[in-house]
Design an enzyme around this catalytic site. Structure first.
Site, mmCIF file in Angstrom:
data_model
loop_
_atom_site.group_PDB
_atom_site.id
_atom_site.type_symbol
_atom_site.label_atom_id
_atom_site.label_comp_id
_atom_site.label_asym_id
_atom_site.label_seq_id
_atom_site.Cartn_x
_atom_site.Cartn_y
_atom_site.Cartn_z
ATOM 1 N N ASP A 65 2.424 -2.908 -0.383
ATOM 2 C CA ASP A 65 3.524 -2.827 0.570
ATOM 3 C C ASP A 65 3.155 -1.855 1.683
ATOM 4 O O ASP A 65 3.069 -0.651 1.465
ATOM 5 C CB ASP A 65 4.774 -2.356 -0.180
ATOM 6 C CG ASP A 65 6.004 -2.272 0.706
ATOM 7 O OD1 ASP A 65 5.891 -2.512 1.920
ATOM 8 O OD2 ASP A 65 7.092 -1.963 0.172
ATOM 9 N N SER B 40 5.531 1.187 2.415
ATOM 10 C CA SER B 40 5.715 2.220 1.408
ATOM 11 C C SER B 40 4.338 2.704 0.982
ATOM 12 O O SER B 40 3.361 1.962 1.067
ATOM 13 C CB SER B 40 6.480 1.656 0.200
ATOM 14 O OG SER B 40 6.667 2.635 -0.783
ATOM 15 N N ASN C 186 3.635 5.082 -1.957
ATOM 16 C CA ASN C 186 3.384 5.545 -3.319
ATOM 17 C C ASN C 186 2.997 4.417 -4.269
ATOM 18 O O ASN C 186 3.603 3.348 -4.267
ATOM 19 C CB ASN C 186 4.624 6.238 -3.890
ATOM 20 C CG ASN C 186 4.847 7.607 -3.290
ATOM 21 O OD1 ASN C 186 5.587 7.742 -2.323
ATOM 22 N ND2 ASN C 186 4.206 8.614 -3.855
ATOM 23 N N TRP D 292 3.231 3.214 -7.956
ATOM 24 C CA TRP D 292 3.985 3.514 -9.163
ATOM 25 C C TRP D 292 3.862 2.373 -10.156
ATOM 26 O O TRP D 292 3.675 1.220 -9.789
ATOM 27 C CB TRP D 292 5.449 3.833 -8.867
ATOM 28 C CG TRP D 292 6.275 2.753 -8.236
ATOM 29 C CD1 TRP D 292 6.538 2.584 -6.908
ATOM 30 C CD2 TRP D 292 6.999 1.701 -8.919
ATOM 31 N NE1 TRP D 292 7.351 1.501 -6.710
ATOM 32 C CE2 TRP D 292 7.661 0.943 -7.926
ATOM 33 C CE3 TRP D 292 7.158 1.335 -10.260
ATOM 34 C CZ2 TRP D 292 8.452 -0.154 -8.231
ATOM 35 C CZ3 TRP D 292 7.944 0.236 -10.566
ATOM 36 C CH2 TRP D 292 8.582 -0.490 -9.566
ATOM 37 N N TYR E 233 14.689 2.174 -2.443
ATOM 38 C CA TYR E 233 14.365 1.031 -1.612
ATOM 39 C C TYR E 233 15.660 0.323 -1.209
ATOM 40 O O TYR E 233 16.734 0.654 -1.718
ATOM 41 C CB TYR E 233 13.475 0.032 -2.366
ATOM 42 C CG TYR E 233 12.134 0.584 -2.777
ATOM 43 C CD1 TYR E 233 11.097 0.691 -1.865
ATOM 44 C CD2 TYR E 233 11.896 0.999 -4.086
ATOM 45 C CE1 TYR E 233 9.855 1.183 -2.231
ATOM 46 C CE2 TYR E 233 10.655 1.498 -4.472
ATOM 47 C CZ TYR E 233 9.643 1.581 -3.530
ATOM 48 O OH TYR E 233 8.411 2.071 -3.900
ATOM 49 N N ASP F 269 5.230 -5.242 8.189
ATOM 50 C CA ASP F 269 5.542 -4.789 6.828
ATOM 51 C C ASP F 269 5.345 -5.918 5.829
ATOM 52 O O ASP F 269 6.132 -6.860 5.773
ATOM 53 C CB ASP F 269 6.982 -4.276 6.779
ATOM 54 C CG ASP F 269 7.368 -3.728 5.415
ATOM 55 O OD1 ASP F 269 6.470 -3.551 4.570
ATOM 56 O OD2 ASP F 269 8.556 -3.466 5.195
ATOM 57 N N THR G 181 8.311 -6.751 3.305
ATOM 58 C CA THR G 181 9.545 -7.405 3.730
ATOM 59 C C THR G 181 9.285 -8.901 3.869
ATOM 60 O O THR G 181 8.373 -9.309 4.581
ATOM 61 C CB THR G 181 10.039 -6.840 5.077
ATOM 62 O OG1 THR G 181 10.310 -5.443 4.932
ATOM 63 C CG2 THR G 181 11.311 -7.547 5.528
#
Length: 411
Positions: A18, A21, A23, A25, A62, A195, A198
Site C-alpha cells: 500500500d 501507508s 508500516n 504489520w 484506516y 495510492d 485505494t
C-alpha cells in the site's frame, strides 16, 4: 491490487503493498480475540531465532478498519532480498470486516523505517513500479518491481510529476475533464496522490457527485432492487400466489445463497413507503425487500400491474448502507463520458470501460469507480486519490531517488 508473498523467518505471508501507508504489520500469535486473526496466518516469535523484542505499543487507523499491537523486529524476505532487522507490528487486534475478508496476512507510525527504505539501505536502486492486471480471467493480478521497471508492461515513456509534501506520494494535478471539456474542479490546481491501497478514484464529495451524476450512478441496492423487480418481480408474485413458502423463493431464484436471512423476518413495519431490514449483500437484500413488499400489497388486494409498479417505486427508498459505492446501468456504459486528469501538462484519459468495475453473479452489477472522500487539512481540502482504477490503466513508477511519480499507458 497486487499482493506480495513475504517470508518472515521461513513462514510465508501474503501482504498488500500500500503506497498510502508505510508500516508492515502481520497478525500475531497473541491475537486470539479478533476473527480476522483467526482466519489468517499468524507470526509466532518463539519460533524465530532472529526475532528481536521491542514491545512498544502501536496502532494504525484506516478508513475501513484499524489494527493495534506491539512492535517487533525480525528478518524479512521479499522476493530474493532478505531485509535484516526489519521493524514491524505484531497485530493483536484487527477489528472490522475488511480485515476478515481481505486476502492478506499488511504513514508510518512509531518512527519505524519501512521495508522499502531498508531495501534501499541494503543497496537496491531507490525506485519501484506497479503494473495492475485488469484481466479478471488471469490468475496473475499484477507485478511490483523493486529497484526498477519492467518494460514489457507499459507503452512509450513515463510522464513524471515531482512529489510535493512529505509522507505521501503527493503531486500537483491540473483540471479534470468530462468528454474533453474542463470541469473547473481543479482550474487553480489540486493536490493528488497515487495510492495502490485505494481501489477507486476518490475526491471531494461535491466534485464526485457531479461526475457520478453525468455517468448515471445511483445506489447499488436501489439499482439491484429495480433490476430484480424488472426481471423477477412477476416470478416472485406467481410463486407467492402459488403458495410457495416465502423463505424459499429468493433461494430458488438463485438470488440468496442460503435463502432469506433477516429481511422477511424483520420487515414488519412500513411507514411512508420506507422500511428497514438487516442488510446482506445487495441482490439478496433487494430480493427479500421485493418479496416483503409484494406480500404486503397482495394483502391490500392490488392487482399484478399495480403491485409491480408500486414495488418499483419503493426501490428508490431502499437504504444503501455505508459503503458509499454507487452502481450504473451496465447496458449504458458505452454512452458514458470519458474522464480525464491533467498531470504534468499531459492528459490521462479513462474510458467508461476503464472506470466502471463490473461484477458477475446471477445479476451482473456495474460499480462506479469514483467515490467521495473529503480529506481534511493539511492534505485537503482539494485532494484527489488516484487508486487502482487509474493505476490499472497507467503503469506507475514511484521514483524515490528523484522524488517523483511517473505514469505511462499500461499493456
Amino acid at each position: 491490487m497486487v499482493k506480495l508473498v513475504l517470508v518472515l523467518r521461513l513462514k510465508k505471508f501474503t501482504v498488500l503493498f500500500d503506497t498510502g501507508s508505510s508500516n508492515l504489520w502481520l497478525p500475531s500469535a497473541y491475537c486470539n480475540f479478533s476473527v480476522a486473526c483467526l482466519v489468517h496466518k499468524r507470526y509466532k516469535s518463539t519460533r524465530s531465532s532472529t526475532y528481536e523484542k521491542n514491545g512498544t505499543a502501536a496502532s494504525i487507523n484506516y478508513m475501513t478498519g484499524s489494527v493495534s499491537g506491539i512492535f517487533s523486529k525480525d528478518d524479512v524476505k521479499i522476493g530474493d532480498m532478505v531485509i535484516k532487522g526489519q521493524d514491524f507490528i505484531e497485530a493483536i487486534r484487527e477489528p472490522g470486516i475488511t480485515f476478515v475478508i481481505a486476502k492478506f496476512d499488511e504513514i508510518s507510525v512509531g518512527n519505524v523505517v519501512p521495508p522499502f527504505y531498508k531495501m534501499v539501505e541494503q543497496g537496491m536502486k531507490p525506485v519501484f513500479s506497479f503494473w495492475l492486471n485488469r484481466n479478471p480471467e488471469d490468475e496473475n493480478g499484477g507485478e511490483i518491481v523493486f529497484g526498477g521497471v519492467d518494460p514489457s508492461h507499459f507503452k512509450g515513456t513515463h510522464i513524471y510529476s515531482l512529489v510535493r509534501g512529505e509522507g505521501y506520494w503527493q503531486f500537483p494535478m491540473g483540471d479534470i475533464l468530462l468528454n474533453g471539456k474542463p470541469t473547473g474542479f481543479c482550474k487553480n490546481g489540486c493536490g493528488a496522490m497515487a495510492d495502490s491501497g485505494t481501489t477507486s478514484i476518490a475526491g471531494p464529495a461535491s466534485d464526485i457527485a457531479v461526475i457520478n451524476h453525468y455517468i448515471g450512478a445511483t445506489g447499488i441496492v436501489n439499482l439491484q432492487c429495480k433490476t430484480i423487480v424488472k426481471q423477477y418481480g412477476k416470478a416472485i408474485l406467481d410463486l407467492l400466489v402459488a403458495g410457495t413458502p416465502p423463505k424459499q423463493i429468493c433461494a430458488s431464484l438463485g438470488l440468496c445463497s442460503f435463502g432469506v436471512s433477516m429481511g422477511i423476518e424483520s420487515v414488519v413495519k412500513m411507514e411512508n413507503g420506507t422500511l428497514s431490514s438487516g442488510l446482506g449483500d445487495a441482490q439478496c437484500t433487494a430480493c427479500e425487500m421485493t418479496l416483503a413488499w409484494i406480500q404486503y400489497q397482495l394483502k391490500q388486494g392490488m392487482n399484478e400491474e399495480q403491485i409491480l409498479n408500486f414495488v418499483n417505486t419503493l426501490c428508490n427508498n431502499m437504504p444503501n448502507g455505508k459503503t458509499g459505492m454507487l452502481a450504473v446501468d451496465c447496458t449504458k456504459i458505452s454512452t458514458m463520458p470519458t474522464v480525464s486528469f491533467t498531470i504534468a501538462g499531459r492528459i490521462f484519459t479513462l474510458t467508461p470501460e476503464e472506470y466502471i468495475v463490473k461484477l458477475g453473479g446471477p445479476l451482473a452489477i456495474c460499480i462506479s469507480g469514483f467515490t467521495a472522500h473529503d480529506v481534511p487539512p493539511p492534505r485537503g481540502p482539494f485532494y484527489w486519490t488516484l487508486g487502482d482504477v487509474f493505476m490499472g490503466k497507467y503503469h506507475t513508477v514511484f521514483d524515490y531517488g528523484n522524488k517523483r511519480v511517473g505514469f505511462a499507458e499500461a499493456k
